[in-house]
Design a protein around this motif. Structure first.
Motif: not given
Length: 233
Positions: A42-45, A70-75
């Protein structure tokens, strides 16, 4: 840029801690908070793609069980996040998991339709993440994923008022704080719920709030051609 990222980190950390203290009763049996177990991705995003300035901020409702959960990234459809956004950070697992909705991180084989549609549109229209994120930011209003006993995903708008109202207050505060840092000209809710929350908590700011249809397969209009619909809107 560094100052903005540190400010965003503080807001996310506060939101993570505050929402993790909330209690949710039946039929909710598991609550996932990817700000905790998928924090690195999420912080990498945010670090790579979320820093200001942005012209447009797209705001989704909350993580999907096969996307950001699953990925910590929106959508966060796994294929789109790993291939197009080039994010592969390790993802831990929640302290309590639903047996029908395990967190597999980037090993998850199931795709998220909403994520495939949104990021697929971005890739088709802008070719590279850098071109897209030069104008756009993408976030979720609520960080939590709610699993019923059956394994069914329950969205925040379906929670009872005694559980929903405290959650919305925290998410409103975080959205307002993030928007003050990002300073977009337009905030666009992806779906009516996100648009209504943005309209509610950003009404005092000098920006325009709008809405586009949600790309979920549960939305019949989206299934008839979400890209064309969203661009018209």
């Amino acid at each position: 840029m560094a100052q903005a990222f540190h400010q965003i980190q503080r807001i996310l950390k506060r939101l993570e801690k505050q929402t993790s203290r909330l209690a949710f009763g039946p039929p909710i049996t598991c609550v996932y908070n990817p700000l905790t177990y998928a924090r690195s991705a999420h912080l990498t995003f945010w670090r790579r793609y979320g820093l200001p300035p942005k012209q447009v901020l797209l705001v989704g409702m909350n993580p999907g069980p096969w996307g950001m959960a699953q990925t910590g990234v929106p959508f966060g459809d796994v294929e789109k996040v790993s291939r197009w956004l080039n994010i592969h950070d390790p993802v831990d697992i929640p302290a309590r998991q639903h047996p029908k909705r395990p967190i597999l991180g980037f090993n998850c084989r199931r795709g998220e339709v909403s994520g495939r549609r949104l990021w697929g549109w971005a890739e088709s229209r802008f070719q590279t993440p850098e071109r897209f994120f030069k104008r756009f930011g993408v976030i979720n209003y609520c960080p939590l994923v709610f699993m019923e006993v059956s394994g069914r995903n329950r969205t925040p708008d379906k929670l009872p008022a005694k559980e929903k109202d405290p959650l919305l207050r925290l998410c409103d505060e975080a959205l307002l704080a993030l928007v003050r840092i990002i300073q977009p000209q337009y905030v666009v809710g992806v779906g009516k719920f996100a648009a209504n929350r943005a309209e509610h908590c950003l009404s005092g700011l000098n920006l325009t709030v709008g809405a586009i249809s949600h790309p979920s397969p549960a939305n019949p209009k989206a299934n008839a051609g979400w890209v064309e619909l969203a661009e018209q809107e």
